[in-house]
Design a protein around this motif. Sequence first.
Motif, short mmCIF file in Angstrom:
data_model
loop_
_atom_site.label_atom_id
_atom_site.label_comp_id
_atom_site.label_asym_id
_atom_site.label_seq_id
_atom_site.Cartn_x
_atom_site.Cartn_y
_atom_site.Cartn_z
N PRO A 120 86.26 48.63 75.32
CA PRO A 120 85.81 50.03 74.64
C PRO A 120 87.32 50.65 73.91
CG PRO A 120 86.16 50.42 76.86
CD PRO A 120 86.33 49.12 76.71
N ASP A 130 86.57 57.57 63.60
CA ASP A 130 85.47 58.27 62.71
C ASP A 130 85.89 57.78 61.48
OD1 ASP A 130 83.61 59.44 61.29
OD2 ASP A 130 83.88 61.49 62.26
N HIS A 131 85.14 56.63 60.98
CA HIS A 131 85.33 56.30 59.82
C HIS A 131 84.73 57.15 58.76
CE1 HIS A 131 86.59 52.21 61.16
NE2 HIS A 131 85.75 52.52 62.01
N LEU A 150 89.73 55.18 72.35
CA LEU A 150 88.36 54.20 72.51
C LEU A 150 88.30 54.01 70.88
CD1 LEU A 150 86.50 56.13 74.97
CD2 LEU A 150 87.97 54.15 75.42
N LEU A 151 87.39 52.88 70.85
CA LEU A 151 86.92 52.44 69.49
C LEU A 151 86.11 53.72 68.80
CD1 LEU A 151 85.95 48.85 70.34
CD2 LEU A 151 87.60 49.66 68.61
N ASP A 152 85.20 54.23 69.62
CA ASP A 152 84.38 55.37 69.46
C ASP A 152 85.21 56.76 68.88
OD1 ASP A 152 82.04 53.75 69.82
OD2 ASP A 152 81.90 54.59 71.68
N ASP A 153 86.50 56.66 69.37
CA ASP A 153 87.27 57.86 68.70
C ASP A 153 87.78 57.94 67.21
OD1 ASP A 153 87.28 58.72 71.41
OD2 ASP A 153 89.10 57.78 71.89
#
Length: 178
Positions: A94, A49-50, A44-47
Amino acid sequence: MLPRPLADDMLHGTLDHLPNPRDRLSFVLAAVHALSTHDQRHLLLDDLDHTHATLRVRRTGRPVHTVYLDELTYRLARQWLAAPHRRWPATTSPYLLVTAHTATDDTQPPVSIEAINKPLRAHGHQPGSLRMDRILNEAQHADDPLHLIRLFGLAPRTAMKYIHAAHPHRSRPDPITS
């Protein structure tokens, strides 16, 4: 069946020949971080962590596995993220990896297995073989199943399979399962 390594010249230059940023990222996720096609499809995009340059890999029935991204992988991830934003600015998908179809589909499906496999096969690679080769290479250098479990999120039995394949001269049959 024990894993076998790829020939050394198999990977050389592949990254330079993959024109699509998604395909370059997918190649590195398999060849460097040993992520399966299934893993990649469900990122997922949320996976991503920048802040910590990490990627969470969620596997059904298993703890979340954290991948620590090297500079190349993180750079490829950023390049890829810019591409769908430019091409499909209104996408609500997502998923980290998308295609023209999945970015614009309101049902938000994950990218297909074929979308990941086909570009790599065109350059003579199978994501599963890339993954196995990476784990086997690490097993040859580390000789520690716990290291493989932590680095790749492997199950203990799978980690031992790679250790045995990498060091057959040191392997003894398991007295419990023999």
